[in-house]
Design a protein around this motif. Structure first.
Motif, PDB file in Angstrom:
ATOM      1  N   LEU A  90      22.154 -30.422  -8.952  1.00  0.00           N
ATOM      2  CA  LEU A  90      22.165 -28.960  -9.339  1.00  0.00           C
ATOM      3  C   LEU A  90      21.599 -28.068  -8.464  1.00  0.00           C
ATOM      4  CD1 LEU A  90      21.956 -28.437 -13.063  1.00  0.00           C
ATOM      5  CD2 LEU A  90      23.991 -28.724 -11.723  1.00  0.00           C
ATOM      6  N   LEU A  91      22.283 -27.018  -8.026  1.00  0.00           N
ATOM      7  CA  LEU A  91      21.627 -26.058  -7.001  1.00  0.00           C
ATOM      8  C   LEU A  91      21.142 -24.627  -7.921  1.00  0.00           C
ATOM      9  CD1 LEU A  91      23.938 -26.551  -4.037  1.00  0.00           C
ATOM     10  CD2 LEU A  91      22.083 -27.919  -4.717  1.00  0.00           C
ATOM     11  N   ASN A  92      20.081 -24.274  -7.382  1.00  0.00           N
ATOM     12  CA  ASN A  92      19.823 -22.932  -8.034  1.00  0.00           C
ATOM     13  C   ASN A  92      20.625 -21.850  -7.458  1.00  0.00           C
ATOM     14  OD1 ASN A  92      18.058 -21.132  -9.629  1.00  0.00           O
ATOM     15  ND2 ASN A  92      17.128 -20.792  -7.951  1.00  0.00           N
ATOM     16  N   THR A 108      23.565 -17.440 -12.991  1.00  0.00           N
ATOM     17  CA  THR A 108      23.938 -18.687 -13.867  1.00  0.00           C
ATOM     18  C   THR A 108      22.622 -18.843 -15.070  1.00  0.00           C
ATOM     19  OG1 THR A 108      24.999 -20.179 -12.388  1.00  0.00           O
ATOM     20  CG2 THR A 108      24.485 -20.850 -14.679  1.00  0.00           C
ATOM     21  N   HIS A 151      15.410 -24.219 -10.942  1.00  0.00           N
ATOM     22  CA  HIS A 151      14.956 -22.499 -10.707  1.00  0.00           C
ATOM     23  C   HIS A 151      13.906 -22.532  -9.785  1.00  0.00           C
ATOM     24  CE1 HIS A 151      14.521 -18.571 -11.873  1.00  0.00           C
ATOM     25  NE2 HIS A 151      13.232 -18.635 -12.479  1.00  0.00           N
ATOM     26  N   LEU A 211      27.370 -21.518 -10.870  1.00  0.00           N
ATOM     27  CA  LEU A 211      26.517 -22.714 -10.737  1.00  0.00           C
ATOM     28  C   LEU A 211      27.232 -23.909  -9.752  1.00  0.00           C
ATOM     29  CD1 LEU A 211      24.089 -24.462 -11.641  1.00  0.00           C
ATOM     30  CD2 LEU A 211      25.898 -25.267 -13.768  1.00  0.00           C
TER      31      LEU A 211
HETATM   32  N1  TYC Z   1      18.031 -19.081 -11.452  1.00  0.00           N
HETATM   33  C1  TYC Z   1      18.729 -18.829 -12.508  1.00  0.00           C
HETATM   34  C2  TYC Z   1      18.066 -17.589 -13.257  1.00  0.00           C
HETATM   35  O1  TYC Z   1      17.104 -17.165 -13.263  1.00  0.00           O
HETATM   36  C3  TYC Z   1      18.660 -20.142 -13.608  1.00  0.00           C
HETATM   37  C4  TYC Z   1      19.270 -21.293 -12.969  1.00  0.00           C
HETATM   38  C5  TYC Z   1      18.578 -22.613 -12.971  1.00  0.00           C
HETATM   39  C6  TYC Z   1      20.608 -21.191 -12.253  1.00  0.00           C
HETATM   40  C7  TYC Z   1      19.143 -23.683 -12.602  1.00  0.00           C
HETATM   41  C8  TYC Z   1      21.058 -22.472 -11.719  1.00  0.00           C
HETATM   42  O2  TYC Z   1      20.780 -24.847 -11.379  1.00  0.00           O
HETATM   43  C9  TYC Z   1      20.477 -23.659 -11.857  1.00  0.00           C
HETATM   44  N2  TYC Z   1      18.912 -17.287 -14.377  1.00  0.00           N
END
Ligand code: TYC
Length: 116
Positions: free
Chosen positions: A42-44, A48, A76, A109
């Motif tokens: 999974l990428l940040n 999302t 995150h 996401l």
């Molecule tokens: N960074 C996002 C936020 O602060 C949270 C997030 C976590 C998004 C993991 C994608 O794969 C993910 N809302």
């Protein structure tokens, strides 16, 4: 069982005694091939919601809430994390499921796979 006298064609006991068998043995080593494995990641992103990612991890990767929350936080903070390792077909399916679910909820996401 009737006994008979040893003869020359008895390979285990030739004219020079037992153990003189010169026939060639071919040993075939069978190596079991393991299927290649693929990491699903999974990428940040900045948009999302955290709860949505936690839900994805519970729903598609069978993680409990605590595990899902922990991995979400790793993504995150670090930018990405491996969320599971699967055969090609399973990995492909997980990526497609996550991408479709995120798209339907209009979240950016991203989920990818990479050979281990
Ligand atoms: N960074 C996002 C936020 O602060 C949270 C997030 C976590 C998004 C993991 C994608 O794969 C993910 N809302």
């Amino acid at each position: 069982m009737p006994l008979r006298a040893p003869v020359m064609s008895d390979k285990s006991s030739g004219p020079n005694g037992p153990g003189d068998d010169t026939s060639l043995l071919t040993k075939t080593k069978t190596r079991t091939q393991r299927p290649p494995l693929y990491k699903v990641m999974l990428l940040n992103d900045d948009y999302t919601p955290m709860e949505f990612v936690v839900h994805v991890l519970e729903r598609f990767f069978g993680l409990n809430h605590a595990q899902a929350f922990e991995i979400m936080l790793t993504v995150h903070k670090k930018g990405l994390a491996v969320v599971g390792v699967f055969s090609f077909e399973i990995a492909e399916t997980k990526v497609a499921q996550v991408m479709d679910f995120a798209r339907r909820h209009q979240h950016p996401l991203q989920c990818t796979m990479e050979k281990e």
